[in-house]
Design a protein around this motif. Sequence first.
Motif, PDB file in Angstrom:
ATOM      1  N   GLU A  26      -6.514  -5.652  -3.707  1.00  0.00           N
ATOM      2  CA  GLU A  26      -6.607  -6.535  -2.540  1.00  0.00           C
ATOM      3  C   GLU A  26      -7.989  -7.185  -2.448  1.00  0.00           C
ATOM      4  O   GLU A  26      -8.111  -8.369  -2.151  1.00  0.00           O
ATOM      5  N   VAL A  27      -9.025  -6.401  -2.721  1.00  0.00           N
ATOM      6  CA  VAL A  27     -10.389  -6.886  -2.535  1.00  0.00           C
ATOM      7  C   VAL A  27     -10.900  -7.642  -3.765  1.00  0.00           C
ATOM      8  O   VAL A  27     -11.540  -8.675  -3.655  1.00  0.00           O
ATOM      9  N   GLY A  85      -2.754  -2.536   0.780  1.00  0.00           N
ATOM     10  CA  GLY A  85      -2.934  -3.945   0.473  1.00  0.00           C
ATOM     11  C   GLY A  85      -2.764  -4.331  -0.984  1.00  0.00           C
ATOM     12  O   GLY A  85      -2.998  -5.490  -1.347  1.00  0.00           O
ATOM     13  N   VAL A  86      -2.344  -3.370  -1.811  1.00  0.00           N
ATOM     14  CA  VAL A  86      -2.181  -3.639  -3.240  1.00  0.00           C
ATOM     15  C   VAL A  86      -1.286  -4.862  -3.439  1.00  0.00           C
ATOM     16  O   VAL A  86      -0.227  -4.979  -2.808  1.00  0.00           O
ATOM     17  N   ARG A  87      -1.721  -5.787  -4.296  1.00  0.00           N
ATOM     18  CA  ARG A  87      -0.947  -7.014  -4.513  1.00  0.00           C
ATOM     19  C   ARG A  87       0.323  -6.732  -5.306  1.00  0.00           C
ATOM     20  O   ARG A  87       0.379  -5.742  -6.036  1.00  0.00           O
ATOM     21  N   LYS A 146     -12.833   0.303  -1.734  1.00  0.00           N
ATOM     22  CA  LYS A 146     -12.851   1.054  -0.476  1.00  0.00           C
ATOM     23  C   LYS A 146     -13.161   2.524  -0.715  1.00  0.00           C
ATOM     24  O   LYS A 146     -12.996   3.343   0.193  1.00  0.00           O
TER      25      LYS A 146
END
Lengths: 156, 337
Positions: free
Chosen positions: A97-98, A89-91, A80
Amino acid sequence: MYYFRKWSVTHSRKLETLYRFFEPVFMALHPLWNTAGYDRVEKPVRIVEKVVKNLMFDCQMCGQCVLGSTGMSCPMNCPKSLRNGPCGGVRLNGHCEVTPEMVCVWVEAWRGSRNMRGNEAIQRVQPPVNHAYKDSSSWLRVVRQKSATSQNEGRP
Amino acid sequence: MILRHESHHHPLSEKAGHHSHGRLERVLRAGKFAVTTELAPPDSAQAEDVFELARVFDGYVDGMNATDGSGAHCHMSSVAMCALLTNVGYSPVMQISCRDKNRIAIQGDVLGAAAMGVSNVLCLSGDGVQVGDHPEAKPVFDLDSMSLLATIKTMRDEACFLSGRKITSPPKMFLGAAENPSAPPFDFRPHRLAKKIAAGANFIQTQYIFDVEQLRVFMDKAGEMGLLEKCFILPGVGPLASAKTASWIRTNVPGVYIPDRIISRLAGASDQKNEGQKICIELIQQIREIAGVSGIHIMAYRQEEAVAEIVRQSGVLEGRVPWYPGCEDQECLEANL
Ligand code: SF4
């Protein structure tokens, strides 16, 4: 390369020292760059910078390097292009995330920044990327800008 | 004959020390516990569909976020929804995601929205396109949530665009940002909050909170750093429809972390939907007790009709009735303004 990229974050402090050593050297060479013409040296310097930084950081040549504020983890590798910190959105395992196979660039940035002397630099709000600088030398830009400000400083 | 645009709503007057004319800022600055919610935009070109969605929250919320292509799915635009809602007097929060628009488009939208009376914006980076229904789209990400905040702050406070060009009448926006205390790197999160405040955030809405302890640690740290006086924090919550939905969300929605104990509690309940709402109410009541919490943000996708009951049962409004179109009750108006 991903391996070297991780190595650079782990050794962020050493790289910071190296950068701090090289900056005055580059600055001292300003008269040389100036005589040769910044435009003329742009290409060879850019090639060297690209090879070195690509190897060490997977550098994307945005032309406005902020590695000193991002724990030596290049933010342009974030899908991004976030230059100011991680997205939401960090896992849970710290991965992106992406791109799940990659550790989040900002998890790395935080890790790298903790080892650095300038560990507060990560708090600086970075302006939006200037896309006109893409594929130009960030090193030369810094030297040119800093020399211009120091020359102007003495003026009334 | 020139047709004048007819608005049903008269904008509120300016108040000293306020950034916006908006009702949400008034409620928060008055020290009331604010309730906001999320409006899932319709896949239609009907204004009435928007009003219908909003109506279910009447009398229970102080603001509603009109999402901007959330989950990278295409729906009616946030700016248009906010214009429609503002026109009838609601106080919507316009979400802006950096994923779909560059700085030229975004700044133009902010001016346009402000011209139509919109007074709250939430600055987001946005989910990646890969999770949406157009995974082949070009991700823009020209700005990030932080530089977006700084950009709108500059537009508002210095009356100029990013380019430095003057704006003759600046947008009076109450600036919001998101945070996710439940996502790694955990130590960085409070610092990131500090950074968002420095960039211009006046209020924060968080991602879903299911672990109150984790939120408390985050808030304590934010308190230590002196951040809680500088912005209003509205943690996010929401009812889970079933254990199955919860597991699906956990694996498929980036940034939402649901502990096992919540999933097993849902799985063990005879009426899972009801249990999900009960959990949500309990969470609101626990979160409310945390120092520095100014309100709650309820995201009830596909359970919008449950929001009113959740708010009522949680008791957070303490008898206050947030304004809604057609509410003429004097008490309702005065309590809010
Ligand atoms: S998880 Fe990290 S690397 Fe991936 S998009 Fe978010 S901030 Fe960027």
